[in-house]
Scaffold this motif. Structure first.
Motif, short mmCIF file in Angstrom:
data_model
loop_
_atom_site.label_atom_id
_atom_site.label_comp_id
_atom_site.label_asym_id
_atom_site.label_seq_id
_atom_site.Cartn_x
_atom_site.Cartn_y
_atom_site.Cartn_z
N GLY A 79 0.78 -1.22 0.00
CA GLY A 79 0.00 0.00 0.00
C GLY A 79 0.82 1.29 0.00
N VAL A 80 2.14 1.18 -0.06
CA VAL A 80 3.00 2.36 -0.03
C VAL A 80 3.76 2.46 -1.36
CG1 VAL A 80 4.88 3.52 1.20
CG2 VAL A 80 3.32 2.05 2.47
N PRO A 81 3.75 3.63 -2.01
CA PRO A 81 4.43 3.76 -3.30
C PRO A 81 5.94 3.49 -3.19
CG PRO A 81 3.02 5.66 -2.90
CD PRO A 81 3.07 4.86 -1.62
N VAL A 82 6.46 2.77 -4.17
CA VAL A 82 7.90 2.49 -4.25
C VAL A 82 8.39 2.80 -5.66
CG1 VAL A 82 7.79 0.70 -2.48
CG2 VAL A 82 7.64 0.05 -4.88
N SER A 83 9.66 3.15 -5.74
CA SER A 83 10.36 3.31 -7.02
C SER A 83 11.59 2.43 -6.95
CB SER A 83 10.79 4.76 -7.24
OG SER A 83 9.67 5.59 -7.36
N VAL A 84 11.73 1.54 -7.93
CA VAL A 84 12.84 0.59 -7.93
C VAL A 84 13.53 0.65 -9.30
CG1 VAL A 84 13.54 -1.81 -7.65
CG2 VAL A 84 11.65 -0.90 -6.30
N ALA A 85 14.83 0.86 -9.26
CA ALA A 85 15.61 0.93 -10.50
C ALA A 85 16.62 -0.20 -10.54
CB ALA A 85 16.35 2.26 -10.58
N PRO A 86 16.85 -0.75 -11.73
CA PRO A 86 17.89 -1.77 -11.85
C PRO A 86 19.27 -1.15 -11.75
CG PRO A 86 16.99 -1.28 -14.01
CD PRO A 86 16.19 -0.49 -13.01
N MET A 87 20.21 -1.89 -11.19
CA MET A 87 21.62 -1.54 -11.24
C MET A 87 22.19 -2.38 -12.39
SD MET A 87 22.69 -1.39 -7.21
CE MET A 87 22.00 -2.98 -6.74
N ARG A 88 22.90 -1.74 -13.30
CA ARG A 88 23.36 -2.42 -14.51
C ARG A 88 24.87 -2.49 -14.60
NH1 ARG A 88 19.08 1.22 -16.91
NH2 ARG A 88 17.27 -0.13 -17.16
N ASP A 89 25.35 -3.53 -15.27
CA ASP A 89 26.78 -3.62 -15.56
C ASP A 89 27.08 -2.78 -16.81
OD1 ASP A 89 26.01 -5.16 -17.77
OD2 ASP A 89 26.71 -7.05 -16.91
N CYS A 90 28.32 -2.76 -17.23
CA CYS A 90 28.71 -1.91 -18.36
C CYS A 90 28.08 -2.36 -19.68
CB CYS A 90 30.23 -1.84 -18.48
SG CYS A 90 31.03 -3.43 -18.70
N ASP A 91 27.53 -3.57 -19.73
CA ASP A 91 26.85 -4.06 -20.93
C ASP A 91 25.34 -3.82 -20.88
OD1 ASP A 91 29.21 -5.05 -22.12
OD2 ASP A 91 29.09 -6.86 -20.87
N GLY A 92 24.85 -3.21 -19.79
CA GLY A 92 23.43 -2.91 -19.67
C GLY A 92 22.59 -4.02 -19.05
N ASN A 93 23.23 -5.09 -18.58
CA ASN A 93 22.51 -6.19 -17.94
C ASN A 93 22.22 -5.85 -16.49
OD1 ASN A 93 22.79 -7.98 -20.25
ND2 ASN A 93 24.95 -8.07 -19.69
N ALA A 94 21.03 -6.20 -16.02
CA ALA A 94 20.67 -5.94 -14.62
C ALA A 94 21.45 -6.88 -13.71
CB ALA A 94 19.17 -6.14 -14.41
N ILE A 95 22.21 -6.28 -12.79
CA ILE A 95 22.97 -7.08 -11.82
C ILE A 95 22.36 -6.96 -10.43
CG2 ILE A 95 25.12 -6.97 -13.12
CD1 ILE A 95 26.05 -4.83 -11.01
N GLY A 96 21.37 -6.11 -10.29
CA GLY A 96 20.70 -5.91 -9.01
C GLY A 96 19.66 -4.81 -9.15
N ALA A 97 19.11 -4.39 -8.01
CA ALA A 97 18.12 -3.31 -8.02
C ALA A 97 18.19 -2.55 -6.71
CB ALA A 97 16.72 -3.88 -8.23
N LEU A 98 17.80 -1.27 -6.77
CA LEU A 98 17.78 -0.39 -5.61
C LEU A 98 16.41 0.26 -5.57
CD1 LEU A 98 19.64 1.14 -3.47
CD2 LEU A 98 19.78 2.90 -5.21
N GLY A 99 15.78 0.23 -4.40
CA GLY A 99 14.44 0.77 -4.28
C GLY A 99 14.30 1.80 -3.17
N ILE A 100 13.41 2.76 -3.39
CA ILE A 100 13.08 3.78 -2.41
C ILE A 100 11.59 3.69 -2.11
CG2 ILE A 100 12.96 6.27 -1.99
CD1 ILE A 100 15.38 6.51 -3.88
N VAL A 101 11.25 3.73 -0.83
CA VAL A 101 9.88 3.64 -0.38
C VAL A 101 9.40 5.04 0.01
CG1 VAL A 101 8.31 2.53 1.24
CG2 VAL A 101 10.36 1.32 0.48
N ASP A 102 8.34 5.51 -0.63
CA ASP A 102 7.85 6.86 -0.43
C ASP A 102 6.83 6.91 0.71
OD1 ASP A 102 7.12 9.48 -0.51
OD2 ASP A 102 6.36 9.43 -2.57
N ILE A 103 7.32 6.97 1.94
CA ILE A 103 6.44 7.00 3.10
C ILE A 103 5.95 8.42 3.42
CG2 ILE A 103 7.34 4.90 4.14
CD1 ILE A 103 8.98 6.73 6.03
N THR A 104 6.28 9.37 2.54
CA THR A 104 5.82 10.74 2.77
C THR A 104 4.36 10.77 2.50
OG1 THR A 104 6.37 11.49 0.54
CG2 THR A 104 8.06 11.74 2.23
#
Length: 104
Positions: A79-104
């Motif tokens: 029920g809380v908005p989140v924004s999650v972006a992939p972390m990419r290697d130099c070839d553009g492949n997703a190696i992970g993700a980082l997310g922020i939770v908008d509790i404002t």
């Protein structure tokens, strides 16, 4: 000179300095992150809440290799908005993700 490198097999401890820095930069909003192949990390209120975090939106952002802005229907941020972006290697492949939770 030492070099700090993230990879698809980075552990929660490897992600910790980055996640804690982002957490402070965005006025302590909750932050989550994970590598593609390992459990992730969840930070709230200046401290690590979980070192085995695998949020569904983190997993989706890695699988799709794209930014996802949504409101989860399950999990600790239901029920809380989140924004999650992939972390990419130099070839553009997703190696992970980082997310922020908008509790404002």
């Amino acid at each position: 000179m030492h070099r700090y490198t993230l990879s698809c097999s980075a552990e929660a401890g490897d992600l910790e300095p980055i996640v804690l820095a982002v957490h402070e930069l965005i006025h302590r909003l909750p932050v989550t992150a994970k590598s593609r192949d390992r459990d992730g990390i969840r930070v709230e209120d200046g401290r690590i809440i979980d070192r085995h975090y695998n949020g569904p939106i983190l997993l989706e952002a890695i699988a799709k290799n794209q930014l996802i802005q949504t409101t989860p229907s399950s999990g600790p941020y239901k029920g809380v908005p989140v924004s999650v972006a992939p972390m990419r290697d130099c070839d553009g492949n997703a190696i992970g993700a980082l997310g922020i939770v908008d509790i404002t």
